[in-house]
Design a protein around this motif. Structure first.
Motif, PDB file in Angstrom:
ATOM      1  N   UNK A  59       0.841  -1.208   0.000  1.00 38.60           N
ATOM      2  CA  UNK A  59       0.000   0.000   0.000  1.00 38.60           C
ATOM      3  C   UNK A  59       0.874   1.256   0.000  1.00 38.60           C
ATOM      4  N   UNK A  60       1.946   1.217   0.771  1.00 40.13           N
ATOM      5  CA  UNK A  60       2.860   2.371   0.752  1.00 40.13           C
ATOM      6  C   UNK A  60       3.467   2.544  -0.637  1.00 40.13           C
ATOM      7  N   UNK A  61       3.800   1.410  -1.251  1.00 43.41           N
ATOM      8  CA  UNK A  61       4.381   1.456  -2.600  1.00 43.41           C
ATOM      9  C   UNK A  61       3.418   2.072  -3.605  1.00 43.41           C
ATOM     10  N   UNK A  62       2.146   1.962  -3.348  1.00 45.08           N
ATOM     11  CA  UNK A  62       1.144   2.554  -4.244  1.00 45.08           C
ATOM     12  C   UNK A  62       0.857   4.006  -3.873  1.00 45.08           C
ATOM     13  N   UNK A  63       1.625   4.518  -2.913  1.00 43.59           N
ATOM     14  CA  UNK A  63       1.506   5.943  -2.577  1.00 43.59           C
ATOM     15  C   UNK A  63       0.564   6.227  -1.428  1.00 43.59           C
ATOM     16  N   UNK A  64       0.076   5.186  -0.787  1.00 47.02           N
ATOM     17  CA  UNK A  64      -0.882   5.418   0.301  1.00 47.02           C
ATOM     18  C   UNK A  64      -0.163   5.831   1.576  1.00 47.02           C
ATOM     19  N   UNK A  65      -0.741   6.783   2.289  1.00 43.59           N
ATOM     20  CA  UNK A  65      -0.154   7.287   3.534  1.00 43.59           C
ATOM     21  C   UNK A  65      -1.210   7.315   4.633  1.00 43.59           C
ATOM     22  N   UNK A  66      -0.747   7.582   5.856  1.00 50.42           N
ATOM     23  CA  UNK A  66      -1.678   7.738   6.976  1.00 50.42           C
ATOM     24  C   UNK A  66      -2.715   8.806   6.638  1.00 50.42           C
ATOM     25  N   UNK A  67      -3.968   8.567   6.993  1.00 51.69           N
ATOM     26  CA  UNK A  67      -5.022   9.551   6.732  1.00 51.69           C
ATOM     27  C   UNK A  67      -5.740   9.328   5.414  1.00 51.69           C
ATOM     28  N   UNK A  68      -5.130   8.548   4.498  1.00 52.11           N
ATOM     29  CA  UNK A  68      -5.822   8.257   3.235  1.00 52.11           C
ATOM     30  C   UNK A  68      -6.909   7.207   3.460  1.00 52.11           C
ATOM     31  N   UNK A  69      -7.826   7.166   2.492  1.00 50.37           N
ATOM     32  CA  UNK A  69      -8.873   6.135   2.550  1.00 50.37           C
ATOM     33  C   UNK A  69      -8.628   5.129   1.427  1.00 50.37           C
ATOM     34  N   UNK A  70      -8.746   3.852   1.749  1.00 52.56           N
ATOM     35  CA  UNK A  70      -8.650   2.829   0.709  1.00 52.56           C
ATOM     36  C   UNK A  70      -9.959   2.054   0.656  1.00 52.56           C
ATOM     37  N   UNK A  71     -10.531   1.991  -0.556  1.00 53.89           N
ATOM     38  CA  UNK A  71     -11.792   1.266  -0.750  1.00 53.89           C
ATOM     39  C   UNK A  71     -11.465  -0.172  -1.117  1.00 53.89           C
ATOM     40  N   UNK A  72     -12.099  -1.110  -0.414  1.00 51.59           N
ATOM     41  CA  UNK A  72     -11.805  -2.532  -0.650  1.00 51.59           C
ATOM     42  C   UNK A  72     -13.089  -3.254  -1.043  1.00 51.59           C
ATOM     43  N   UNK A  73     -13.170  -3.639  -2.301  1.00 54.80           N
ATOM     44  CA  UNK A  73     -14.319  -4.435  -2.744  1.00 54.80           C
ATOM     45  C   UNK A  73     -13.794  -5.801  -3.155  1.00 54.80           C
ATOM     46  N   UNK A  74     -13.630  -6.640  -2.136  1.00 54.48           N
ATOM     47  CA  UNK A  74     -13.108  -7.982  -2.404  1.00 54.48           C
ATOM     48  C   UNK A  74     -14.060  -9.010  -1.814  1.00 54.48           C
ATOM     49  N   UNK A  75     -14.147 -10.174  -2.447  1.00 58.13           N
ATOM     50  CA  UNK A  75     -14.902 -11.247  -1.799  1.00 58.13           C
ATOM     51  C   UNK A  75     -14.120 -11.754  -0.591  1.00 58.13           C
ATOM     52  N   UNK A  76     -14.751 -12.623   0.175  1.00 59.46           N
ATOM     53  CA  UNK A  76     -14.088 -13.166   1.371  1.00 59.46           C
ATOM     54  C   UNK A  76     -12.762 -13.824   0.973  1.00 59.46           C
ATOM     55  N   UNK A  77     -11.676 -13.312   1.496  1.00 64.02           N
ATOM     56  CA  UNK A  77     -10.364 -13.827   1.089  1.00 64.02           C
ATOM     57  C   UNK A  77      -9.303 -13.369   2.075  1.00 64.02           C
ATOM     58  N   UNK A  78      -8.190 -14.097   2.035  1.00 64.38           N
ATOM     59  CA  UNK A  78      -7.035 -13.679   2.826  1.00 64.38           C
ATOM     60  C   UNK A  78      -6.576 -12.294   2.374  1.00 64.38           C
ATOM     61  N   UNK A  79      -6.612 -12.061   1.069  1.00 65.74           N
ATOM     62  CA  UNK A  79      -6.176 -10.765   0.543  1.00 65.74           C
ATOM     63  C   UNK A  79      -6.951  -9.627   1.198  1.00 65.74           C
ATOM     64  N   UNK A  80      -8.242  -9.840   1.415  1.00 66.02           N
ATOM     65  CA  UNK A  80      -9.046  -8.793   2.049  1.00 66.02           C
ATOM     66  C   UNK A  80      -8.537  -8.503   3.457  1.00 66.02           C
ATOM     67  N   UNK A  81      -8.246  -9.540   4.220  1.00 69.96           N
ATOM     68  CA  UNK A  81      -7.775  -9.335   5.593  1.00 69.96           C
ATOM     69  C   UNK A  81      -6.376  -8.695   5.588  1.00 69.96           C
ATOM     70  N   UNK A  82      -5.528  -9.127   4.672  1.00 68.36           N
ATOM     71  CA  UNK A  82      -4.192  -8.535   4.597  1.00 68.36           C
ATOM     72  C   UNK A  82      -4.291  -7.039   4.307  1.00 68.36           C
TER      73      UNK A  82
END
Ligand code: MCA
Ligand code: AMP
Length: 504
Positions: A59-82
């Motif tokens: 997420x940091x590599x994609x430019x995300x920082x503290x205070x940003x919002x990330x939208x997660x539309x994933x089915x039930x998966x390990x990736x979602x929890x990670x």
């Protein structure tokens, strides 16, 4: 205290985990992942932690920082929890989106939340929006290649952790801002109240994009260092078979789950002796279902009450009487008032009034909606719009709602949101949406429509239009055409008459 940091410290806490099983071997997650990304025997806590740190790096590599919002539309998966825990770990906030949301719903949420990154099933659905987009199809590979982050500065506990959207009478959903502290307050209170421990094994069949499935169930289990077995989609016989086979100890459901257990053939038998706790919430559990479940399956369901804006705030006791038809008492730290909504006067025993709450789990308001925040939160008290009475022993009984809300299978449906869509459907002049009692879903959504003068309304065409705009559970299951809607002298649609006379 940051939510992920607080949870992670518990995984490393020898008192909580190590002593019982050894942290390196303790399974955190197992069962069905819709992205098939769980190892066959499940994933242990130590590996989960490494993966979360990898997700934080990604997420940091994609430019995300503290205070940003990330939208997660994933089915039930390990990736979602990670991604969820990784985002919290770097101080970003998460917005979880139903994996079956309609395109306009998804676009609205991503736009309204100001998400910097959207992980979505179909990138075309969010085309043109000012955020970075990552297709779910690419996520697993990226996570597996991510560089693990060593140091994650801890976010402030007042920082935004999650935006959870709930609708309102006027139609558009609004994002309740929940801080790390808010979510931790619910998790910690329930940990104590429900006696979670490292020995627990949760069967998880709830959707992960609501407080119930996400915070109460999933984060509750991770906080406890317990084991979770996932079920992709709930089915009654399958769930009971898993409880028996996996020797689970905890199950959480909405009333529809329990109704479906009770609808299984009488000769269907299951060994539920490993179970210590069945909980229920999100909608009223009929007292008769609690009693029937106890008689048939030998466990007394523990019903509790909550709301996205405040997490779980009332619960029947773990020890002591779980009273049918009641949601129990305020959890520690929660202040409850039942008041006459017109005057604010405190109600007497057994007198019905509005549930108002304050406490550490209560949201600070809705993102960018000062007016609606001021209506919902008055001098720190959350006005829930739910009606209840407290009996002579202090047990709270939810008896109805002031707010216009339909709860279908535990999912909230706001009539205003559905009406706004139906009114744009071909040939429709007016629409009234209401909930009718339904044995399986608690309430089902139905609609009365009035055609534009000289126009023909085809119910099928209206429904297929609605399905383009709304998740399927919000779409009416029945539609009737009327010459006009019943209105009172003030011009307000009298939905009580429509309900009384249905099918009108
Ligand atoms: C699915 N469908 C529904 C619903 N769910 N229709 C009306 N109401 C529903 N709740 C539709 C699907 O779109 C589909 O339509 C058809 O029914 C069959 O889909 P399927 O997935 O097989 O549905 P199901 O298995 O019958 O689903 C019922 C369910 C599900 C398992 C009870 O609705 C569910 O998981 N509900 C839990 C909701 C929840 O977690 N709420 C917590 C929020 P078609 O075939 O036409 O496409 S509340 C909260 O968080 C607060 C804090 C709290 O207190 O807990
Ligand atoms: P949501 O906005 O999805 O968090 O749904 C919250 C609403 O669900 C509450 O305002 C109540 O109307 C309802 N609710 C949750 N738990 C219960 C319960 N045990 N009994 C009755 N209603 C409930």
């Amino acid at each position: 205290m940051g939510l992920y940091h607080a949870i992670q410290r518990r995984w490393a806490d020898p008192e909580a985990l190590h002593a019982a099983h050894g942290v390196r071997r303790r399974i955190a997650l197992g069962g069905e992942s819709e992205l098939s990304d769980l190892p066959p025997g499940g994933l242990c806590y130590a590996d989960l932690e490494l993966r979360v740190r990898g997700a934080a790096g990604m997420l940091r590599g994609l430019g995300l920082r503290g205070g940003d919002v990330v939208a997660l539309q994933l089915p039930r998966s390990l990736a979602l929890v990670e991604l969820l825990l990784g985002a919290l770990g770097i101080g970003a906030a998460v917005l979880l989106v139903n994996d079956r949301a309609a395109v306009p719903e998804l676009r609205f949420l991503v736009e309204d939340s100001g998400a910097r990154l959207a992980v979505v099933l179909d990138p075309a659905a969010v085309g043109g929006l000012p955020c970075r987009v990552l297709p779910v199809a690419e996520v697993r590979e990226r996570l597996d290649q991510a560089t693990v982050v060593d140091s994650l500065p801890e976010p402030d506990d007042e920082a935004l952790a999650a935006l959870m959207y709930t609708s309102g009478t006027t139609g558009r959903p609004k994002g309740a801002m929940l801080s790390h502290k808010n979510l931790l307050a619910t998790i910690q209170a329930l940990h104590q109240a429900w006696g979670w421990s490292v020995h627990d094994h949760l069967l998880h069949a709830l959707p992960l994009h609501h407080i119930h499935g996400l915070v109460v169930a999933q984060l509750g289990a991770l906080w406890a260092g317990a084991r979770t077995t996932w079920m992709s989609r709930f089915d009654a016989a399958g769930a009971l078979t898993l409880l028996q086979r996996e020797r689970c100890t905890v199950f959480m459901g909405v009333p529809t789950f329990y109704h479906r257990f009770l609808s299984l053939p009488q000769d269907a038998r299951f060994d539920l002796s490993s179970m210590r706790l069945f909980t229920c919430g999100s909608a009223p559990l009929p007292a008769a279902d609690l009693v029937a479940f106890r008689d048939r399956f030998g466990h007394t369901i523990l019903e509790r009450y909550g709301m996205t804006e405040c997490g779980i705030v009332l619960s029947n006791p773990l020890e002591g009487e779980r009273r049918p038809g009641s949601v129990g008492f305020p959890l520690p730290g929660v202040h409850l008032r039942i008041v006459d909504p017109a005057t604010g006067r405190r109600c007497e025993t057994d007198e019905v009034g509005e549930i108002r709450l304050r406490g550490p789990s209560v949201t600070r308001g809705y993102l960018g909606r000062a007016e609606q925040t001021a209506e919902a939160l008055v001098q720190g008290w959350l006005h829930t719009g739910d009606l209840a009475r407290a009996d002579a022993d202090g047990y709270v009984h939810v008896v109805g709602r002031i707010k216009e809300l339909i709860i279908s299978g535990g999912f909230n449906v706001y009539p205003g949101e559905v009406e706004a869509v139906l009114q744009q459907a071909p040939g429709v002049a007016e629409a009234a949406v209401l909930g009718l009692p339904d044995a399986d879903l608690g309430e089902r959504v139905v609609a009365a429509l009035v055609a534009r003068p000289g126009r023909l309304v085809e119910p099928e065409a209206v429904l297929s239009f609605a399905r383009q705009q709304l998740a399927a559970y919000k779409c009416p299951r029945e539609v009737v055409l009327l010459q006009e809607l019943p209105r009172n002298a003030m011009g307000k649609v009298q939905k009580n008459l429509l309900a009384r006379d249905w099918p009108v």
